[in-house]
Design a protein around this motif. Sequence first.
Motif, PDB file in Angstrom:
ATOM      1  N   LYS A   1      78.573  -2.688   9.373  1.00  0.00           N
ATOM      2  CA  LYS A   1      78.193  -3.208   8.067  1.00  0.00           C
ATOM      3  C   LYS A   1      76.975  -2.448   7.550  1.00  0.00           C
ATOM      4  CE  LYS A   1      80.055  -7.882   8.234  1.00  0.00           C
ATOM      5  NZ  LYS A   1      79.764  -9.322   7.990  1.00  0.00           N
TER       6      LYS A   1
ATOM      7  N   ASP B   1      81.661  -4.124  -1.255  1.00  0.00           N
ATOM      8  CA  ASP B   1      82.262  -4.965  -0.219  1.00  0.00           C
ATOM      9  C   ASP B   1      83.775  -4.837  -0.233  1.00  0.00           C
ATOM     10  OD1 ASP B   1      81.570  -6.909   1.884  1.00  0.00           O
ATOM     11  OD2 ASP B   1      82.773  -8.299   0.698  1.00  0.00           O
TER      12      ASP B   1
ATOM     13  N   PRO C   1      83.638 -10.716  -3.872  1.00  0.00           N
ATOM     14  CA  PRO C   1      83.572  -9.806  -2.725  1.00  0.00           C
ATOM     15  C   PRO C   1      84.737 -10.041  -1.772  1.00  0.00           C
ATOM     16  CG  PRO C   1      81.472 -10.953  -3.063  1.00  0.00           C
ATOM     17  CD  PRO C   1      82.488 -11.629  -3.920  1.00  0.00           C
TER      18      PRO C   1
ATOM     19  N   VAL D   1      79.621 -12.546   1.258  1.00  0.00           N
ATOM     20  CA  VAL D   1      78.441 -11.693   1.395  1.00  0.00           C
ATOM     21  C   VAL D   1      77.196 -12.553   1.570  1.00  0.00           C
ATOM     22  CG1 VAL D   1      76.964 -10.025   0.221  1.00  0.00           C
ATOM     23  CG2 VAL D   1      79.441  -9.783   0.107  1.00  0.00           C
TER      24      VAL D   1
END
Length: 731
Positions: free
Chosen positions: A68, A92, A166, A170
Motif C-alpha cells: 500500500k 485506490d 474508492p 480508505v
Amino acid sequence: MADYGHELTFGTFLTPQNQRPDQVVALAQLTERVGFDLVTFQDHPYQPAFLDAWTLLTWVAASTSRVKVSGNVLNLPLRQPAVLARAAASLDLLSGGRFELGLGAGGFWDPIAAMGGPRRTPAEAVSALSEAIDVIRAIWDADQRGGVRVAGDHYQVQGAKRGPAPAHDVQIWLGALKPKMLRLIGAKADGWLPSLFYLEDGDLERGNRIIDEAAAEAGRDPREIRRLLNVGPDTPREELVALALEQGVSTFILASDDPAVIERWGNETAPALREAVAGERGSAAPEVVRGPKVLAARRNGIDYDAIPASLRASAVEPGDKAYSKVRSTYMRTGSPGLVLRPAGVEEVAEALAFARKHEVPLAVRSGGHGISGRSTNDGGIVIDLGQLNKVEVGDGGLVRVGPGARWGDVAAALHPHGLAMSSGDYGDVGVGGLATAGGIGFLGRLHGLTLDHVTAADLVLADGSVVRADADLLWAVRGAGANVGIVTSLELAAYPLDDVVYATMIFDATDTAGLVTRWGELVEAAPRELTSFLYLFAQRGGAPVGRAIIVYASADTDAAVAALTPFLQIAPVLDQQAQLAPYAAIVAPQDSPHTGGQTNPLISNGFAVHLDDRIGDLLGEGLRSHVAPWVSIRAVGGAVNDVDPMDTAYAHRAVNFNVSSVGGRESAFRSHWDDLRPHLNGLYLSFETDPRPQRLRDAFPGETLTKLRALKRRYDPDNVFNQNFPIDPAL
C-alpha cells in the motif's frame, strides 16, 4: 496498558529526493519485496529538492503490485480536499485498493503562504482539517443521493457530484501531537500517525487517552482507530514490543533510506516483532472492530461475535463500506445480514459450519453476475467465493479454475496457449455458477456445454468434509452442483481455438414470428462451427428490434461468409458487421459492479426443438405489451445433443434452442409464460425465477430427478443447500 488488538503491519518512510528519482522508487519496490505492507513519503510541496509526493505515490503504486502507499502526511493547505478526495479514490481504484490517506493540517506556514496557500492559526488549522475530512468522506460516499454540501469557514462545497467511491475503505490517518488535533482523531479519523523521534516521555500514553476519550464522546469504539508510529532504524526490539502491547501501536513505519536496513527489518525485525507480540497475546486473534453504524445495522438471527477468526477481517456486514459492492447480483438487489469471503478451501468449510449454526437463508456465490438472483438473499448469510479465482493452465489443455473466477479471465489465460472454452455470452459470467448449471455459450454447437468439459471437481460437502468428486458426485456437479456442495475448484479440458469470426446483425423485428422462425431454421441448417444467439428488445413507440450475435468458430473467413450471408435475408437489416477476432476478445472481462436494481427479478425460460410461428407470435405479444420486453434465444443444438441425457444432471439433450425473457409485472409475466410453456419443454436453472414446484421437474426430468434425490440423501440429507432449485431429499 493499551493493546487495541490490531494485527501488526510494517511500512517504510522514504525521503522523496529528486536528484536520483529512480533510487526512491527502487526503495519502494524493495519495501514490497522484503514483505512490508506500506510505503510512505513526506509531502512538502514547497521543497524544490523533493519530488511531488502525489506524483510519486502514483508512480510507485504503478511500479508495485501488493504494497500500500500513503503520504506521511499529505499537506492539506496546498491540496484542495474535494480534488484530493477524487484523486485518492482514483488512485485506490487504479491500484486495486492500495491507497491510504495520511493527512496533515500544515505547519510550515511561511513556505505554504509563499506557494499561494493560506496562513492559518493552530485553531484554524484544526478546524480546516475537520471540514476537509467531511468533504472527503462525502465525495467518497457515492451511494448517497444528492450533491455534497459543506458550508465551512475554510471549505465551502455547494452541490459537488459524489464519487468515485474508492476500491476499499480508505483510512484517514492524521499526523498530530496537540490536544485539539488528538480530539479530532478520536472524533473523525481512522488512525494516529506521530513520529517517535518527536515524542517526549508520556506523549503516546497521553495522546491515546485523549483520542480514546474523544472517540467515546463521539459514540465510537477507540479500537476503531489504528495507532501508527514512525520509528528510527535503531529502535530496540524490546521497546517496539512494549510500544505494541502497552501503547497500542500496530503499524511501525521505518524511517530509513538505507536498503540494508530495510532488508534487515523486513527479514528479521518485523517477523520477530510479530512473533513476540503474538506470543504475549496468546491465542486471541486480532479483533475486527465494527463502528456504531455497522453495529446498528446488524440483523437478528446471526451471531456476529462468533464469526471464525480466519473470516473476520474480510467479512462484510450491513453498514460496512464494502456492503454495497457485495450485497447484490447483476439483477437482484439483495440485503444479506452477512457476507463471508473465504480465501481458501478450509475457510470455505469454516464459513459453511458457521452458517449451519444459524436459521437464516444461505446463499453461495461464485464470481459472476447471477441473473436469477439466488446468489444473494435478504437477512441471511452469503458465502462469496470471489477470492477463489485462480486460473492455472496445465499440460494437454487441462485448466484448473477456482469458482470465483470469471470466464473472461479464463479466456484471457487460455488464449496464449491457443485454447478456448465455451462459456456464456459475457466475460463477467462466473465460473462456479455456469460450469455447474450448464454453460450455454458461443461455441456450443461445435464443442457442447461448458460442463461437458468438466473432468474433475473439489467440493466442501454439507458436513464440512473436503472431497474430490467421485463418479456419482461429478455427475451431479455437472448440472446440479449447487444442490450437493460448494465447489472449490474445477478441472476442465480446453480445446484448440484462436481466432473466430464474430458478427452482429441488427434487424427490424416488426414481424417477430417471421424473424424468429427464419433465424431458427438457418441456425439448425448451419455448420456446427456456427452458433448464434438472438436478442429481442421492445421499444416504446416503435417496432421491436432484434440483435443476432453469430460466432463462426474458425478463422476460415470464406466458410464463415458463406454461412453468415443467408442471415441477412431473414428481416430488414438495420446494421451489420463482422470481424475476425480472438475468442478471448469477444468475452473479455468487464469487472462490472453488480448493484442489482430489482427486489425480485423475473426471468423464465424453456427449451424448444424447433422455433415455430406460435412461439414467435407469443414472444412478439410479450414484447409489444412490455410484459416481457427483453427476450434471448440461444442455440443449444449440435454437439450439446451428442451427449446421452443421463451422462450428466443436465438432461436436455434433444433440443436446439433455449428461449428466455425478462419481465417487470409478476402476474402478467407468469401468465405470459403459462401460455408459452406448452410450446416448450424443460428449463435451464440459471434463467428461472418461477418458484412453483412444477419447475423442478422441468429442470430435472424423470430419472434425472430420481437419481438426484438419492444423491441428495447421501450428501446433503439435512437439505443445507436449499436455495437454488432445492431438491428435498425426503421426497
